[in-house]
Write an enzyme that holds these catalytic residues in place. Structure first.
Site, short mmCIF file in Angstrom:
data_model
loop_
_atom_site.label_atom_id
_atom_site.label_comp_id
_atom_site.label_asym_id
_atom_site.label_seq_id
_atom_site.Cartn_x
_atom_site.Cartn_y
_atom_site.Cartn_z
N SER A 50 28.79 -34.69 -9.84
CA SER A 50 29.43 -33.64 -10.64
C SER A 50 30.88 -34.03 -10.92
O SER A 50 31.15 -35.09 -11.48
CB SER A 50 29.31 -32.29 -9.94
OG SER A 50 29.64 -31.23 -10.79
N GLU A 80 19.94 -28.75 -14.85
CA GLU A 80 21.29 -28.72 -14.31
C GLU A 80 21.89 -27.30 -14.32
O GLU A 80 22.39 -26.80 -13.32
CB GLU A 80 22.20 -29.64 -15.12
CG GLU A 80 21.88 -31.11 -15.03
CD GLU A 80 22.54 -31.80 -13.85
OE1 GLU A 80 23.11 -31.12 -12.99
OE2 GLU A 80 22.47 -33.04 -13.81
N HIS A 89 21.33 -28.35 -10.66
CA HIS A 89 22.52 -29.11 -10.30
C HIS A 89 22.69 -29.10 -8.78
O HIS A 89 22.49 -28.08 -8.13
CB HIS A 89 23.72 -28.44 -10.97
CG HIS A 89 24.99 -29.20 -10.92
ND1 HIS A 89 25.16 -30.41 -11.55
CD2 HIS A 89 26.20 -28.90 -10.35
CE1 HIS A 89 26.39 -30.82 -11.37
NE2 HIS A 89 27.05 -29.94 -10.64
#
Length: 544
Positions: free
Chosen positions: A230, A353, A451
């Site tokens: 990320s 995600e 995610h």
């Protein structure tokens, strides 16, 4: 997809030892363990230019915690680039983690990840941690991990990111880093023409520390892999543009879910955002802000979310800045030319995600088709209706929020990652791509393959994630099998620059004629042009 037994994920029989057994063919397998310090033995000691460090022994590994790599960024050094640490006299204890960077914290955490940072917090936070099989002269490959957290949370001392599994199973030296977050790391004031991106100066200082000191911990400064997820993966790309004197700062890069679709503010835009924050604080300039205790800065973050948020976009109240001093171009571009072009790259994303941030939010679950169409129009313009239908048909029973989440995931993560792979492949630069597809049954399956879900699989350390609600209900055999497979491939890439060999099916490079992407699921398989339809849909509209 055909269920071919020869392409199944290897199922682990349980525990870290079984994971290690998969790696016996790699250098530093069981035979290397003789050099590992044993529990009850003498504490490991290393001598560095800054001073002597005494670490501890944990699980048969030598571990050094809370090692300062830069001067404390406090007082006059708040909102200044990282400065060299002055060193210390005598022997410094390195058996306890240093404080994490100041960040928002709520007891009990959130319903997806739990907490992504825990007290103690302190502005004096520029430390790193090292796990090594032995502080000797073995010159092992090195993995440096940069945590994510939306630029506002996280810590290199989180149990989630313990270097134990990679160090033990791969015979690697592992380093995790704390760096400035939120308002302390990402505000920009342009003082005296100086740059911003204080977080980036921290990470550069940490990488230089690793280059200059890691040999004392049994590591090879010429075999460094920089990895992150990320915001940490965006950091990896940004650091690829560093032009250090002497040897390069790293050789390989692992980018897990990099948000390369973020629009990085210009200096003028960043100055305006920082002015908004100063207004929330009630101060007139940066000099006054330097006198504000850091807990007040963190408290102001919540209002910053309100001031900067936009409907249908992932909320990021603090962002890097294209300051033309520390960051001249978008991070993705830095992996295409200059020093970043020669770096081996492994890049990937999760299938859903954006479910991480939106699937459990009642404001978004109540979205109407008209609301979502308006957001789709911002990406696809006049072809919004066609794109909406395509996303709707791709997910049976899709609600408007499902269309929205898939679009956000593509805009922010998948399409920009594919674009980077395409551009590197066109230049003949090595790149491997993956898509993590295994969904979690937590929250009645609403999160999908969200995610962050791939993190415990890459680290193969589910015992460190017991407080993360989004892992509830995963079938142990499937979970542990995929974790063993991913972990072994990550180790292979760190050691050799290639995720092969290992228990995974053959993983070809991403090339323009095949566009092979590894699909990571209960059955793992290499798929040519996995996201081809969506790549063409986005490309045909000129969307970002």
């Amino acid at each position: 997809m055909t269920d071919d037994p020869s392409r199944r994920t290897i199922i682990k029989s349980g525990g870290v030892l079984a994971g290690a057994a998969l790696l016996t063919g790699l250098p530093g397998g069981p035979a290397a363990q003789a050099a590992v310090p044993r529990a009850g033995g003498s504490s490991p000691v290393v001598d560095l230019p800054a001073g002597r460090l005494r670490g501890g022994v944990d699980g048969g590994l030598a571990v050094f915690k809370g090692v300062p790599y830069a001067a404390p960024p406090v007082g006059a050094l708040r909102w200044r680039p990282a400065q060299p640490h002055p060193g210390w006299q005598g022997t410094r204890d390195a058996t306890a983690f240093g404080p994490s960077a100041p960040q928002p914290y709520r007891e009990g955490g959130d319903p997806v990840l739990g907490n992504h940072g825990a007290p103690p917090f302190d502005e004096d936070c520029l430390t790193l941690n090292v796990w090594t099989p032995a502080a000797d002269g073995a010159k092992r490959p090195v993995m440096v991990w940069i945590h994510g957290g939306g630029f506002i949370s996280g810590s290199g001392s989180l149990p989630n990111y313990s270097g134990e599994t990679f160090a033990r199973n791969g015979d690697l030296v592992v380093v995790t880093v704390n760096y400035r977050l939120g308002p302390l790391g990402y505000l920009y004031f342009g003082e005296d023409g100086a740059g911003g991106n204080f977080w980036l100066t921290d990470q550069l200082a940490a990488l230089r520390w690793v280059r200059d000191n890691i040999a004392a911990f049994g590591g090879d400064p010429d075999q460094i892999t920089l990895a992150g997820q990320s915001g940490g993966a965006l950091s990896v790309a940004a650091l690829a543009g560093a032009r250090p004197a002497g040897r390069p700062l790293f050789k390989r890069a692992i980018l897990q879910s990099p948000p390369l679709g973020l629009q990085i503010p210009t200096r003028a835009e960043a100055l305006q955002r920082s002015a908004t924050f100063l207004g929330i604080l009630g101060v007139g300039n940066v000099a006054e802000a330097r006198a504000v205790p850091w807990p007040q800065l963190i408290a102001a973050t919540f209002e910053m979310f309100q001031r900067t948020g936009r409907w249908g976009y992932w909320s990021t109240p603090f962002l890097p800045v294209l300051d033309e001093a520390t960051l001249e171009r978008s991070p993705a571009d830095l992996l295409l030319s200059g020093p970043g072009a020669a770096i081996d790259v492994l890049i990937g994303w999760t299938r859903e995600e954006a479910n991480f941030a939106f699937a459990l939010n009642p404001t978004y679950t109540a979205s109407t088709k008209e609301q979502v169409l308006a957001r789709v129009r911002e990406t696809f313009g006049g072809r919004a209706a066609e794109a909406y239908t395509a996303y709707e048909e791709a997910r049976p029973g899709a609600r408007p929020v499902d269309v929205l989440m898939d679009l956000i995931g593509d805009d922010l993560f998948r399409m920009p990652a594919i674009a980077l792979a395409e551009r590197r492949a066109a230049r003949g630069r090595p790149v491997w791509a993956y898509q993590f597809d295994l969904p979690t049954p937590a929250h009645n399956g609403r999160l999908g393959a969200a995610h962050c879900l791939e993190l415990p699989f890459a680290f193969d350390n589910f015992d460190k994630w017991t407080q993360a609600p989004f892992l509830a209900g995963l079938a142990p055999l499937v979970r542990d099998g995929l974790a063993s497979t991913m972990h072994a491939s990550w180790i292979s890439f760190i050691r050799t620059g290639d995720p092969n060999p290992g228990p995974m099916p053959n993983w070809p490079r991403y090339e323009r004629n095949s566009r092979t992407t590894m699909r990571l699921d209960s059955v793992t398989s290499a798929v040519d042009d996995l996201a081809g339809y969506w790549r063409r849909l986005h490309h045909s509209t000129g969307s970002r």
